[in-house]
Design an enzyme around this catalytic site. Structure first.
Site, PDB file in Angstrom:
ATOM      1  CB  SER A  35      -1.908  14.285  28.628  1.00  0.00           C
ATOM      2  OG  SER A  35      -2.322  12.934  28.438  1.00  0.00           O
ATOM      3  CG  ASP A 225       0.531   6.110  32.436  1.00  0.00           C
ATOM      4  OD1 ASP A 225       1.272   6.277  31.404  1.00  0.00           O
ATOM      5  OD2 ASP A 225      -0.008   7.441  32.965  1.00  0.00           O
ATOM      6  CG  HIS A 228       0.627  10.018  30.178  1.00  0.00           C
ATOM      7  ND1 HIS A 228      -0.205   9.181  30.789  1.00  0.00           N
ATOM      8  CD2 HIS A 228      -0.113  10.885  29.442  1.00  0.00           C
ATOM      9  CE1 HIS A 228      -1.398   9.742  30.857  1.00  0.00           C
ATOM     10  NE2 HIS A 228      -1.344  10.803  29.809  1.00  0.00           N
TER      11      HIS A 228
END
Length: 262
Positions: A35, A225, A228
């Site tokens: 991601s 967070d 990311h």
């Protein structure tokens, strides 16, 4: 039909054929990872983006096609076990490139009921037989290095050029304003040396920039967070990837950087 009409038509057919052939021969840059390389569908859901979504800002897509196959939540292991690598192997050809960045999810459990995506630490030949409760199959799990070698060696066997990228750092400053280098980045470098793949030390490059910026400024890149990035953070990292490509002197991928970036 008169000759004066036939000749222009023939010339046009030849031109179209040549243009099509040029399009067919255009190399492809395959990007694989998690991601941090492509978040979600790659459209900025929850304001989160991966750096692979912005390489088009720095590479000339008239000369090279970019395909970002990275998928959130995947490790070097699960990108393979889900068949994602096999699908790339069906289309990859001589002269293509593969940028690969894994590590963020490789530290998880091998056989838990939530993800079952972890790999054995290190780059050795160790393996462990498990029952995978997610896939409901018996599976032999290998080291991070094993899976990374598989990507590099199989890409090379197809005539493609593998480039191993160390994972971007998490936003985790210590009380001295420093960020610890990622162990998976060290292993990534070692695999590149083992396989003869090119290596792009994104982990070190980003850490150096983050530490100069300081924790408060870097915090603006991480809206949810410590892992990311938002769009600005993803573009920041993508530019460093492009810089890394530029600095790998013998890698011909650098020839596809936009002129204003060279």
């Amino acid at each position: 039909m008169k000759t004066k009409y036939i000749l222009p038509i023939i010339a046009l057919v030849i031109l179209i054929g040549a243009s099509f052939q040029k399009f067919q021969n255009k190399p492809v840059l395959y990007i694989i990872g998690d991601s941090t390389v492509q978040n979600g569908s790659g459209k900025g859901a929850d304001s989160l983006w991966g750096w692979g979504s912005f390489l088009n800002l720095f590479l000339d897509t008239d000369k090279i096609e970019i395909q970002n196959h990275a998928k959130g939540g995947r490790s070097s292991r699960t990108f393979i076990t889900e068949g994602r690598w096999d699908s790339i192997m069906k289309t990859i050809k001589k002269g293509d490139y593969v940028l690969m960045q894994f590590g963020h999810n490789d530290g998880g459990e091998l056989a838990d009921t939530l993800r079952a995506r972890g790999t054995i630490k290190g780059i050795g030949d160790e393996s462990k037989d498990i029952y995978n409760p997610i896939r409901k199959v018996d599976e032999t799990v290998y080291t991070f290095g094993h899976y990374m070698r598989k990507y590099a060696n199989e890409a090379k066997a197809k005539g493609a050029v593998p480039i191993i990228v160390s994972p971007i750092p998490r936003n985790k400053f210590n009380d001295k304003g420093k960020i610890e280098k990622d162990q998976y980045g060290i292993w990534a470098k070692e695999v590149a040396q083992q396989t003869g793949a090119y290596f792009l030390d994104l982990n070190t490059m980003v850490i150096e920039k983050y530490e100069k910026m300081g924790a408060e400024k870097v915090k603006a890149y991480f809206p949810k967070d410590h892992t990311h990035t938002n769009e600005a953070g993803a573009i920041f990292n993508a530019e460093l990837v492009a810089k890394g490509i530029k600095d790998v002197k013998k890698c011909e991928l650098r020839n596809y950087l936009k002129k204003n970036f060279k």
